[in-house]
Design a protein around this motif. Structure first.
Motif, PDB file in Angstrom:
ATOM      1  N   ALA A 152       4.917   1.801 -14.147  1.00  0.00           N
ATOM      2  CA  ALA A 152       5.230   1.426 -12.767  1.00  0.00           C
ATOM      3  C   ALA A 152       4.081   0.635 -12.147  1.00  0.00           C
ATOM      4  O   ALA A 152       4.312  -0.354 -11.440  1.00  0.00           O
ATOM      5  N   ILE A 153       2.850   1.033 -12.415  1.00  0.00           N
ATOM      6  CA  ILE A 153       1.687   0.300 -11.883  1.00  0.00           C
ATOM      7  C   ILE A 153       1.648  -1.113 -12.454  1.00  0.00           C
ATOM      8  O   ILE A 153       1.347  -2.075 -11.740  1.00  0.00           O
ATOM      9  N   LYS A 154       1.993  -1.248 -13.727  1.00  0.00           N
ATOM     10  CA  LYS A 154       2.029  -2.576 -14.347  1.00  0.00           C
ATOM     11  C   LYS A 154       3.072  -3.456 -13.660  1.00  0.00           C
ATOM     12  O   LYS A 154       2.863  -4.653 -13.451  1.00  0.00           O
ATOM     13  N   VAL A 155       4.193  -2.875 -13.273  1.00  0.00           N
ATOM     14  CA  VAL A 155       5.273  -3.623 -12.625  1.00  0.00           C
ATOM     15  C   VAL A 155       4.832  -4.156 -11.258  1.00  0.00           C
ATOM     16  O   VAL A 155       5.293  -5.220 -10.828  1.00  0.00           O
ATOM     17  N   LEU A 156       3.919  -3.465 -10.588  1.00  0.00           N
ATOM     18  CA  LEU A 156       3.495  -3.889  -9.254  1.00  0.00           C
ATOM     19  C   LEU A 156       3.012  -5.337  -9.232  1.00  0.00           C
ATOM     20  O   LEU A 156       3.248  -6.066  -8.260  1.00  0.00           O
ATOM     21  N   SER A 157       2.356  -5.778 -10.289  1.00  0.00           N
ATOM     22  CA  SER A 157       1.826  -7.149 -10.310  1.00  0.00           C
ATOM     23  C   SER A 157       2.938  -8.195 -10.406  1.00  0.00           C
ATOM     24  O   SER A 157       2.688  -9.379 -10.168  1.00  0.00           O
ATOM     25  N   PHE A 158       4.154  -7.775 -10.743  1.00  0.00           N
ATOM     26  CA  PHE A 158       5.274  -8.707 -10.871  1.00  0.00           C
ATOM     27  C   PHE A 158       6.140  -8.762  -9.611  1.00  0.00           C
ATOM     28  O   PHE A 158       7.059  -9.572  -9.537  1.00  0.00           O
ATOM     29  N   LEU A 159       5.872  -7.891  -8.647  1.00  0.00           N
ATOM     30  CA  LEU A 159       6.720  -7.852  -7.461  1.00  0.00           C
ATOM     31  C   LEU A 159       6.535  -9.112  -6.618  1.00  0.00           C
ATOM     32  O   LEU A 159       5.447  -9.673  -6.547  1.00  0.00           O
ATOM     33  N   GLU A 160       7.607  -9.532  -5.985  1.00  0.00           N
ATOM     34  CA  GLU A 160       7.596 -10.750  -5.166  1.00  0.00           C
ATOM     35  C   GLU A 160       8.407 -10.495  -3.896  1.00  0.00           C
ATOM     36  O   GLU A 160       9.634 -10.424  -3.943  1.00  0.00           O
ATOM     37  N   PRO A 161       7.712 -10.357  -2.746  1.00  0.00           N
ATOM     38  CA  PRO A 161       8.428 -10.032  -1.508  1.00  0.00           C
ATOM     39  C   PRO A 161       9.368 -11.128  -1.013  1.00  0.00           C
ATOM     40  O   PRO A 161      10.297 -10.850  -0.261  1.00  0.00           O
TER      41      PRO A 161
ATOM     42  N   ASP B 215       0.826  -1.216   0.000  1.00  0.00           N
ATOM     43  CA  ASP B 215       0.000   0.000   0.000  1.00  0.00           C
ATOM     44  C   ASP B 215       0.857   1.260   0.000  1.00  0.00           C
ATOM     45  O   ASP B 215       0.509   2.259  -0.638  1.00  0.00           O
ATOM     46  N   ASP B 216       1.977   1.242   0.702  1.00  0.00           N
ATOM     47  CA  ASP B 216       2.870   2.403   0.730  1.00  0.00           C
ATOM     48  C   ASP B 216       3.473   2.652  -0.649  1.00  0.00           C
ATOM     49  O   ASP B 216       3.625   3.807  -1.075  1.00  0.00           O
ATOM     50  N   ILE B 217       3.817   1.580  -1.347  1.00  0.00           N
ATOM     51  CA  ILE B 217       4.379   1.724  -2.696  1.00  0.00           C
ATOM     52  C   ILE B 217       3.322   2.287  -3.635  1.00  0.00           C
ATOM     53  O   ILE B 217       3.594   3.203  -4.418  1.00  0.00           O
ATOM     54  N   VAL B 218       2.103   1.782  -3.539  1.00  0.00           N
ATOM     55  CA  VAL B 218       1.000   2.267  -4.390  1.00  0.00           C
ATOM     56  C   VAL B 218       0.733   3.743  -4.101  1.00  0.00           C
ATOM     57  O   VAL B 218       0.559   4.547  -5.027  1.00  0.00           O
TER      58      VAL B 218
END
Length: 153
Positions: free
Chosen positions: A31-40, A14-17
């Motif tokens: 950048a918003i498209k990249v969010l779906s690829f992030l893996e913590p 949420d902070d990144i968004v």
């Protein structure tokens, strides 16, 4: 890679968004498209790049940091295709040089790999140089998949 690192260090998605929403509109859509690829669960830049390469090459998304049980304890595979019993490990130099003496790290890794291979896991190890040769990576992964499929046939 920066997003993976931020999530891995505990920054909430949420902070990144919110930061994206508050920032410049330039590049926001990408950048918003990249969010779906992030893996913590990704633990290093090399692992982020490996995961991105797997995606670019069209491979199924692997499980990240899969815990696997052996007689010596639980080990984590960087990436795994569970149904095929294939493990993909990214081998950066840091894990061999930064934490313990290299011989001890190598012996422990050999032991872990042997125990998992005895359970039927196939290993594909990638290094930084491999990430610059996607055709070679595709060939190696295709060969591992073919071995796994022959084994299960």
């Amino acid at each position: 890679m920066i997003g993976d690192s931020a999530l891995h260090q505990g920054v909430p998605m949420d902070d990144i968004v919110q930061a994206l929403a508050a920032g410049s509109t330039r590049g926001r859509r990408r950048a918003i498209k990249v969010l779906s690829f992030l893996e913590p669960a990704t633990e290093s830049v090399g692992e982020s790049r490996t995961r991105m390469l797997l995606e670019q090459l069209g491979f199924d998304k692997p499980v990240v940091q899969l815990g696997l049980h052996t007689p010596d304890g639980t080990y984590r595979a960087d990436f795994a295709w569970v149904e095929l019993k294939i493990i993909i490990e990214f081998d950066g130099e840091g894990k061999y040089l930064d934490y313990q003496p290299a011989p001890a790290v190598l012996l422990a890794e050999r032991r872990r790999e042997s125990l998992l291979m005895e359970q039927g896991w196939i290993f594909v190890r990638l290094r930084w140089a491999d990430l610059e040769r996607p055709d070679d990576v595709r060939r190696r992964l295709d060969a591992a998949i073919a071995r796994a499929q022959r084994r299960s046939a």
